[in-house]
Design an enzyme around this catalytic site. Structure first.
Site, PDB file in Angstrom:
ATOM      1  N   LYS A  85      -5.312  -7.658  -4.900  1.00  0.00           N
ATOM      2  CA  LYS A  85      -3.895  -7.910  -4.602  1.00  0.00           C
ATOM      3  C   LYS A  85      -3.561  -9.381  -4.847  1.00  0.00           C
ATOM      4  CE  LYS A  85      -3.744  -4.096  -1.338  1.00  0.00           C
ATOM      5  NZ  LYS A  85      -3.976  -3.617   0.046  1.00  0.00           N
TER       6      LYS A  85
ATOM      7  N   GLN B 142      -3.901  -5.186   6.076  1.00  0.00           N
ATOM      8  CA  GLN B 142      -4.847  -4.284   5.425  1.00  0.00           C
ATOM      9  C   GLN B 142      -5.420  -3.288   6.437  1.00  0.00           C
ATOM     10  OE1 GLN B 142      -5.418  -4.034   2.160  1.00  0.00           O
ATOM     11  NE2 GLN B 142      -6.950  -2.447   2.419  1.00  0.00           N
TER      12      GLN B 142
ATOM     13  N   ASP C  79       4.451  -2.220   2.908  1.00  0.00           N
ATOM     14  CA  ASP C  79       3.738  -0.941   2.795  1.00  0.00           C
ATOM     15  C   ASP C  79       4.600   0.247   3.224  1.00  0.00           C
ATOM     16  OD1 ASP C  79       0.991  -1.167   1.910  1.00  0.00           O
ATOM     17  OD2 ASP C  79       0.583  -2.329   3.712  1.00  0.00           O
TER      18      ASP C  79
HETATM   19  N1  GUN Z   1      -5.784   0.484   3.060  1.00  0.00           N
HETATM   20  C1  GUN Z   1      -5.934   1.385   2.054  1.00  0.00           C
HETATM   21  N2  GUN Z   1      -4.796   1.478   1.332  1.00  0.00           N
HETATM   22  C2  GUN Z   1      -3.917   0.618   1.880  1.00  0.00           C
HETATM   23  C3  GUN Z   1      -2.581   0.257   1.568  1.00  0.00           C
HETATM   24  O1  GUN Z   1      -1.946   0.764   0.636  1.00  0.00           O
HETATM   25  N3  GUN Z   1      -2.023  -0.691   2.372  1.00  0.00           N
HETATM   26  C4  GUN Z   1      -2.685  -1.249   3.416  1.00  0.00           C
HETATM   27  N4  GUN Z   1      -2.033  -2.140   4.168  1.00  0.00           N
HETATM   28  N5  GUN Z   1      -3.920  -0.931   3.739  1.00  0.00           N
HETATM   29  C5  GUN Z   1      -4.540  -0.004   2.962  1.00  0.00           C
END
Ligand code: GUN
Length: 303
Positions: free
Chosen positions: A52, A96, A119
């Site tokens: 990311k 996360q 998200d």
């Molecule tokens: N953990 C696995 N996929 C994701 C996601 O798309 N966003 C976040 N914040 N955590 C994750």
């Protein structure tokens, strides 16, 4: 059986997002800002978080990573979220998942200002999606919609089966497909007669986290198969069960390969399928950048 090339679609979207970022800088003097918060040292999470940060940098988005040890008290994470909620240079906040066992994820998710919830995990944003008034969408289902759109696959009227009911993927995916006029069955580990349901489905989204879970006998001929699974196969036995022979050299060399939830023998029955790797994965991180820019524009009052 045509491949749905997530990498190609992701690169196309990245180009658009990069241009948008340049425009925001040139015309409005704004640099979109993303704050990523991670607690603990789960290797998969670390790898996602790194990808990311890398993509944000490539697209000109300012990204900041705040890391905590697994022992962090929830109040400490909440304090950083409050700070980022109030920071005008942070337009998007991501925590996360999964969080360490001692931290209640809902308390943390609800702390994020809904307008900065990149998200779309906050109950307010998920509620809007259910009501077909969504403003921001979770990155994986949003990426899947963009993948379908790119290849001209219209969910309207299709029988769609979503396997997996997480709030990250399955539940919002089901709502988003229903909002696009699909007839959706939301399946999961306790679904009775899963194979029979899948055999009626023209579109299958598999997000269960079990290698090769969707076997060829469960697939309707001509179906569209979307594979969200990212499973690490490390045992020779599992390799033999779930992976094609053509990957054997790579498996022996690296000691592991990644495979999806859809068994490779299913692909021959499908009209279209998304591979793992190279399908949904590249889109998820790309949509995070697209969402960051979207939230930034909204906060700046730019249409
Ligand atoms: N953990 C696995 N996929 C994701 C996601 O798309 N966003 C976040 N914040 N955590 C994750």
């Amino acid at each position: 059986m045509a491949i749905l090339d997530g990498k190609l679609v992701a690169e196309k979207i990245q180009l658009q997002v990069g241009l948008e970022v340049e425009r925001l800088k040139a015309e409005n003097g704004i640099v979109p800002g993303l704050a990523v918060i991670m607690a603990g040292d789960d290797p998969a999470s670390r790898s996602y978080v790194n990808s990311k940060s890398k993509l944000a940098e490539k697209l000109g988005i300012r990204s900041e990573l705040v890391t905590f040890p697994a022992s962090v008290p929830a109040a400490e994470i909440a304090r950083v979220i409050d700070e980022k909620n109030a920071d005008p240079f942070t337009h998007a906040i991501l925590v996360q998942m999964p969080l360490p066992a001692g931290v209640d994820p809902w308390g943390i998710i609800e702390r994020i200002a809904p307008g900065k919830d990149v998200d779309a995990f906050h109950p307010y944003n998920q509620g809007l999606i259910l009501q077909n008034r969504g403003r921001v969408f979770p990155c994986t289902p949003l990426g899947i919609m963009r993948l379908l759109d790119h290849y001209g696959i219209d969910p309207e009227g299709m029988n769609a089966a979503v396997v997996g009911r997480s709030f990250l993927v399955g539940k919002p995916m089901a709502a988003m497909l229903a909002n696009r006029n699909a007839t959706v069955t939301l399946c999961h580990s306790r679904t009775h007669g899963l194979a029979a349901i899948l055999r009626e489905a023209g579109l299958v989204v598999a997000a269960v986290g079990k290698p090769g879970f969707i076997s060829a006998d469960m697939v309707k001929p001509g179906a569209v198969l979307i594979d969200v699974g990212i499973n690490h196969v490390t045992k020779e036995d599992d390799f033999n069960k779930f992976c094609p022979r053509s990957n054997y050299e790579a498996f022996k060399k690296k000691g592991a390969v990644i495979t999806g939830d859809v068994h490779y023998q299913s692909f021959a029955k499908a009209a279209h399928y998304s591979p793992v790797p190279g399908g949904v994965g590249p889109l998820t991180v790309t949509m995070l950048m697209s969402n960051t820019v979207e939230l930034c524009k909204r906060q700046a009052g730019i249409a």
